[in-house]
Design a protein around this motif. Sequence first.
Motif, PDB file in Angstrom:
ATOM      1  N   ALA A 201       0.820  -1.218   0.000  1.00 20.31           N
ATOM      2  CA  ALA A 201       0.000   0.000   0.000  1.00 20.31           C
ATOM      3  C   ALA A 201       0.846   1.257   0.000  1.00 20.31           C
ATOM      4  N   ALA A 202       2.049   1.181   0.559  1.00 19.73           N
ATOM      5  CA  ALA A 202       2.901   2.371   0.657  1.00 19.73           C
ATOM      6  C   ALA A 202       3.956   2.425  -0.440  1.00 19.73           C
ATOM      7  N   ARG A 203       3.943   1.453  -1.323  1.00 24.71           N
ATOM      8  CA  ARG A 203       5.021   1.336  -2.302  1.00 24.71           C
ATOM      9  C   ARG A 203       4.853   2.271  -3.493  1.00 24.71           C
ATOM     10  N   THR A 204       3.656   2.695  -3.782  1.00 24.67           N
ATOM     11  CA  THR A 204       3.429   3.546  -4.949  1.00 24.67           C
ATOM     12  C   THR A 204       2.747   4.846  -4.542  1.00 24.67           C
ATOM     13  N   ALA A 205       3.091   5.914  -5.273  1.00 28.76           N
ATOM     14  CA  ALA A 205       2.490   7.228  -5.055  1.00 28.76           C
ATOM     15  C   ALA A 205       1.171   7.298  -5.811  1.00 28.76           C
ATOM     16  N   PRO A 206       0.351   8.316  -5.537  1.00 28.06           N
ATOM     17  CA  PRO A 206      -0.927   8.445  -6.252  1.00 28.06           C
ATOM     18  C   PRO A 206      -0.782   8.464  -7.770  1.00 28.06           C
ATOM     19  N   ASP A 207       0.361   8.962  -8.267  1.00 22.94           N
ATOM     20  CA  ASP A 207       0.550   9.008  -9.718  1.00 22.94           C
ATOM     21  C   ASP A 207       1.100   7.702 -10.271  1.00 22.94           C
ATOM     22  N   GLY A 208       1.248   6.689  -9.403  1.00 23.56           N
ATOM     23  CA  GLY A 208       1.717   5.386  -9.851  1.00 23.56           C
ATOM     24  C   GLY A 208       3.215   5.191  -9.776  1.00 23.56           C
ATOM     25  N   LEU A 213      11.969   2.937  -0.216  1.00 25.84           N
ATOM     26  CA  LEU A 213      11.688   2.415   1.110  1.00 25.84           C
ATOM     27  C   LEU A 213      11.845   3.478   2.195  1.00 25.84           C
ATOM     28  N   ALA A 214      12.900   4.264   2.106  1.00 22.92           N
ATOM     29  CA  ALA A 214      13.163   5.263   3.144  1.00 22.92           C
ATOM     30  C   ALA A 214      12.074   6.321   3.220  1.00 22.92           C
ATOM     31  N   GLU A 215      11.324   6.503   2.139  1.00 21.53           N
ATOM     32  CA  GLU A 215      10.299   7.538   2.096  1.00 21.53           C
ATOM     33  C   GLU A 215       8.885   6.984   2.273  1.00 21.53           C
ATOM     34  N   ALA A 258      12.129  -2.264  11.545  1.00 18.62           N
ATOM     35  CA  ALA A 258      12.642  -0.937  11.907  1.00 18.62           C
ATOM     36  C   ALA A 258      11.526   0.097  11.886  1.00 18.62           C
ATOM     37  N   PRO A 259      11.365   0.864  12.972  1.00 21.20           N
ATOM     38  CA  PRO A 259      10.328   1.909  12.987  1.00 21.20           C
ATOM     39  C   PRO A 259      10.553   2.967  11.914  1.00 21.20           C
ATOM     40  N   THR A 260      11.825   3.273  11.636  1.00 22.60           N
ATOM     41  CA  THR A 260      12.178   4.235  10.584  1.00 22.60           C
ATOM     42  C   THR A 260      13.351   3.669   9.804  1.00 22.60           C
ATOM     43  N   ALA A 261      13.617   4.263   8.646  1.00 21.39           N
ATOM     44  CA  ALA A 261      14.739   3.798   7.835  1.00 21.39           C
ATOM     45  C   ALA A 261      16.052   3.987   8.571  1.00 21.39           C
ATOM     46  N   GLU A 262      16.150   5.090   9.349  1.00 20.09           N
ATOM     47  CA  GLU A 262      17.384   5.365  10.087  1.00 20.09           C
ATOM     48  C   GLU A 262      17.646   4.344  11.176  1.00 20.09           C
ATOM     49  N   GLU A 263      16.616   3.724  11.680  1.00 24.52           N
ATOM     50  CA  GLU A 263      16.763   2.764  12.780  1.00 24.52           C
ATOM     51  C   GLU A 263      16.938   1.330  12.287  1.00 24.52           C
ATOM     52  N   ALA A 302      16.746  -5.947  -2.719  1.00 25.73           N
ATOM     53  CA  ALA A 302      16.993  -4.578  -2.286  1.00 25.73           C
ATOM     54  C   ALA A 302      15.681  -3.871  -2.108  1.00 25.73           C
ATOM     55  N   PRO A 303      15.360  -3.426  -0.908  1.00 20.42           N
ATOM     56  CA  PRO A 303      14.046  -2.899  -0.606  1.00 20.42           C
ATOM     57  C   PRO A 303      13.894  -1.437  -0.988  1.00 20.42           C
ATOM     58  N   ALA A 304      14.285  -1.100  -2.216  1.00 20.87           N
ATOM     59  CA  ALA A 304      14.167   0.294  -2.629  1.00 20.87           C
ATOM     60  C   ALA A 304      12.723   0.707  -2.722  1.00 20.87           C
TER      61      ALA A 304
END
Length: 305
Positions: A201-208, A213-215, A258-263, A302-304
Motif C-alpha cells: 500500500a505504501a510502495r506507490t504514489a498516487p501518480d503510480g 523504502l526510506a520515504e 525498523a520503525p524508521t529507515a534510520e533505525e 533490495a528494498p528500494a
Amino acid sequence: MHHGVCGGRAHRQWGVWPADPSPSSPSRGHPMRDPKGWLITVAWRKFLDATRADAARRRREDRLDEEPAPGPATAVDDTLQLYFLCAHPSLTPSSAVALTLRAVGGLTTRQIAQAYLVPEATMAQRISRAKRTVSGVRFEQPGDVATVLRVLYLVFNEGYSGDVDLAAEAIRLTRPLAARADHPEVAGLLALMLLHNARRAARTAPDGSLVPLAEQDRGRWDTESITEGVEILQAALARDRLGEFQAQAAIAALHADAPTAEETDWVSVGSSRESRGQASSPANASVGTAGRSSGRSLGSSAPAA
C-alpha cells in the motif's frame, strides 16, 4: 373346446404355452388334455421360484447387516504432484506459470490472459501446449521443490495486472504447498512474499510512481502480514537449513522491523546478505535463470520500494 381356449389364454399369460404334440409324441400331461393340472403345476413352480428369490434376497441382506461398517477411505492428496507437474522442467517459465495458474490456481484462461496483457487465444494456445508437454509425464521420483518455488516466485513478481492480483494469488498458492511440503525454503518463500506484500500500500504514489523504502509511510504497512511472515521465517530458520528465500526473507524482516529507515539494523542486514550469497539452495540458480528468461529481475531483495 371351451377348455382349450381357457388353457390357451392361461399359457399365453405365462408365456410358456407349448407347441401341440406331434402324432408320435406322448400326449399325456399336455395342457390341451389337462389344462387345470398344468396351471397348478406352473403356478407351483412360479411360487417356488419366488420363494427361493426372496430367501436369497434375505440372505444377502443378513450378510450386509453382519458386515462391519466401512472405515474412512484413505485420502489421496495429489496436490503436491499437481504442483510438480505444472512446474515440470520441460516447460518454459511462461508456460509453467500459465499452467500453474490454470490448473492449481483455478483461474480462467481469460483472467490469465488479462493478467499478462496478451490475447485470450494466445494464452489458450500456451496452456494447451503446456498440457500436451506434460501429458505423458510419470512421477516415479519426488518432484523438484526448487522448480515449483521458481514458478510461484515468477507469479508473485508479476504483481497486479488486469482483474487478477497475481501477488495475492501467489501467496494463496504457496500456503497449501508450505502446509504439505516439509521443506524450509517453501516456508522461506511464503515469508518473503508476505513481508514484501505487506509494504504494497505504501510502495506507490498516487501518480503510480514507486516510493523508495526510506520515504514510505510505514504506518500503511500491513502489520498482520509482517507478523505472520516473521513467525513463519523464524520457524524455518530454526531448522538450520538456510536457503536463498530464507535469506531474502530475513533481510525483508529486518527492514520491516525498523520503525524508521534510520533505525534499520544495517549490521544484521549486511550479515544476512552475506548469508544469502553463501546459500547453497538450488532455488537460487533456478530463480536467477527464470528471471533472465522472463526479462524480469527476481533475485533482487533490495528494498528500494
